[in-house]
Design an enzyme around this catalytic site. Structure first.
Site, mmCIF file in Angstrom:
data_model
loop_
_atom_site.group_PDB
_atom_site.id
_atom_site.type_symbol
_atom_site.label_atom_id
_atom_site.label_comp_id
_atom_site.label_asym_id
_atom_site.label_seq_id
_atom_site.Cartn_x
_atom_site.Cartn_y
_atom_site.Cartn_z
ATOM 1 N N ARG A 58 -6.315 -3.950 5.757
ATOM 2 C CA ARG A 58 -6.213 -5.268 5.143
ATOM 3 C C ARG A 58 -5.273 -5.303 3.942
ATOM 4 O O ARG A 58 -4.423 -6.196 3.833
ATOM 5 C CB ARG A 58 -7.595 -5.734 4.643
ATOM 6 N N THR A 59 -5.435 -4.360 3.031
ATOM 7 C CA THR A 59 -4.696 -4.463 1.772
ATOM 8 C C THR A 59 -3.192 -4.357 2.030
ATOM 9 O O THR A 59 -2.406 -5.200 1.590
ATOM 10 C CB THR A 59 -5.163 -3.371 0.783
ATOM 11 N N LYS A 88 6.459 17.650 -0.568
ATOM 12 C CA LYS A 88 7.397 18.696 -1.025
ATOM 13 C C LYS A 88 7.161 19.045 -2.488
ATOM 14 O O LYS A 88 7.897 19.824 -3.066
ATOM 15 C CB LYS A 88 8.837 18.216 -0.853
ATOM 16 N N ARG A 109 -1.302 2.405 -3.409
ATOM 17 C CA ARG A 109 -2.689 2.906 -3.300
ATOM 18 C C ARG A 109 -2.628 4.419 -3.403
ATOM 19 O O ARG A 109 -1.828 5.067 -2.736
ATOM 20 C CB ARG A 109 -3.307 2.494 -1.968
ATOM 21 N N HIS A 137 -9.865 -1.556 -7.878
ATOM 22 C CA HIS A 137 -9.147 -2.226 -6.787
ATOM 23 C C HIS A 137 -9.027 -3.699 -7.207
ATOM 24 O O HIS A 137 -9.680 -4.578 -6.657
ATOM 25 C CB HIS A 137 -9.940 -2.069 -5.494
HETATM 26 C C1 NCD Z 1 -11.953 -1.181 0.269
HETATM 27 C C2 NCD Z 1 -11.200 -0.091 -0.448
HETATM 28 O O1 NCD Z 1 -10.190 0.431 0.058
HETATM 29 O O2 NCD Z 1 -11.625 0.227 -1.548
HETATM 30 N N1 NCD Z 1 -11.255 -1.702 1.344
HETATM 31 C C3 NCD Z 1 -10.355 -2.722 1.133
HETATM 32 O O3 NCD Z 1 -9.365 -2.567 0.447
HETATM 33 N N2 NCD Z 1 -10.652 -3.910 1.660
HETATM 34 C C4 NCD Z 1 -13.350 -0.843 0.596
HETATM 35 C C5 NCD Z 1 -13.660 0.390 1.404
HETATM 36 O O4 NCD Z 1 -12.773 1.158 1.807
HETATM 37 O O5 NCD Z 1 -14.839 0.599 1.665
#
Ligand code: NCD
Length: 311
Positions: A58-59, A88, A109, A137
């Site tokens: 999703r993100t 590397k 991320r 997040h």
């Molecule tokens: C979450 C995350 O990556 O922290 N997912 C997301 O971005 N929607 C929640 C999760 O991984 O459980």
């Protein structure tokens, strides 16, 4: 490249004031119309990099869709741990310095708490934190709050149960910080005993005068909340399989639990789910988690727009 103070970084949820949140929600509303109209070209010629060292559906895809909807283009690596020069031995700082020369915005991320701040410290372009390990997040919390506003008509006066892995789950940390901007909010932190909400989050809520209670009893609380925010037990972050087993499977949102909840309550989940919401719940109109995921597109369009305008 020199670090520019005016860059619009999104590193953590504490950075948002109530008025900024309200502006962002209004901008996200406007983005819903932009999408309905087929998108626009306001950021044509701009490039966004997605640099993901951890799994994401999703993100990453909603950020990429958001940039495309605004006419921009996307470059990136979805498995940066293996497919970027990190393997590397390149430092995160060097990787960011390089990407700064190739694009106008970085969405990252990473596995480590604080990685987004490290990236921002050397970046010449805005950095949006798409999750830093078990830390924060913030963009997820923004879309969570936007969803609550849309579904419940506002955030003041609401009671919200956060359920599941509150220690390693980064979304609940960021959502707590966002909720602290609103009046008369009451939070129930409901978790297995080995994954409680961290003291650092509780201290912040204490400082802001937010009412909260910690409990392990979901059934006792389910009937009194406006929002039930379920989360996945973050298997990948546990020190041992035994610790994970202690936390797993304790809280399941199913039809029986839904029958205890109020008629006007909603169920949220950042997703992915791993069994903690039964599929039988999906057809209940109070199951708002797929609408929530859709809202991620609009929030991220608004954030990209804000970041590229400020540059
Ligand atoms: C979450 C995350 O990556 O922290 N997912 C997301 O971005 N929607 C929640 C999760 O991984 O459980």
């Amino acid at each position: 490249m020199a670090v520019q103070d005016k860059l619009y970084h999104v590193l953590g949820a504490k950075q948002f004031s109530r008025s900024e949140l309200e502006e962002l929600f209004a901008a996200s509303r406007a983005m819903e119309d932009v999408v309905r109209a087929g998108g626009d070209r306001r950021h044509a010629g701009r490039i966004m990099t997605t640099l993901f060292f951890e799994a994401s559906t999703r993100t990453r895809l909603s950020f990429e869709s958001a940039m495309n909807r605004l006419g921009g283009s996307v470059i990136g690596t979805e498995n940066a741990a293996q497919f970027s020069s990190a393997i590397k031995g390149e430092t995160l700082e060097d990787t960011i310095r390089i990407i700064t020369g190739y694009s106008d915005l970085i969405v990252m991320r990473h596995t480590e708490i604080g990685a987004a701040k490290r990236a921002a410290a050397v970046s010449g372009v805005p950095v949006l934190n798409a999750g830093d390990g078990a830390g924060e997040h913030p963009t997820q919390a923004l879309l969570d709050a936007y969803t609550i506003q849309k579904e419940c008509g506002g955030l003041d006066g609401l009671s919200i149960a956060m359920v599941g892995d509150l220690a390693y789950g980064r979304t609940v940390h960021s959502l707590s910080y966002i909720l602290a901007n609103f009046k008369d909010v009451k939070i129930y932190y409901i978790s297995p005993e080995n994954v409680p909400i961290p003291p650092s989050v509780k201290h912040y809520m204490d400082d802001k005068g937010v009412r909260y209670e910690e409990t392990t009893d979901l059934n006792a609380v389910a009937g009194s909340v406006d929002v039930l925010y379920q989360t996945r037990i973050q298997k990948e972050r546990f020190p041992s399989p035994e610790e994970y087993d202690k936390a797993a499977g304790q809280y399941i949102v199913d039809a029986e639990l839904m029958s205890r909840m109020r008629r006007d309550a909603i169920v949220l989940h950042p997703l992915p789910r791993a069994g903690e919401i039964a599929e039988e719940v999906d057809a209940d109109p109070r199951a708002a988690y797929f609408r929530q995921a859709q809202n991620g597109l609009y929030i991220r369009m608004a954030l990209i727009d804000r970041a590229l305008q400020a540059e």
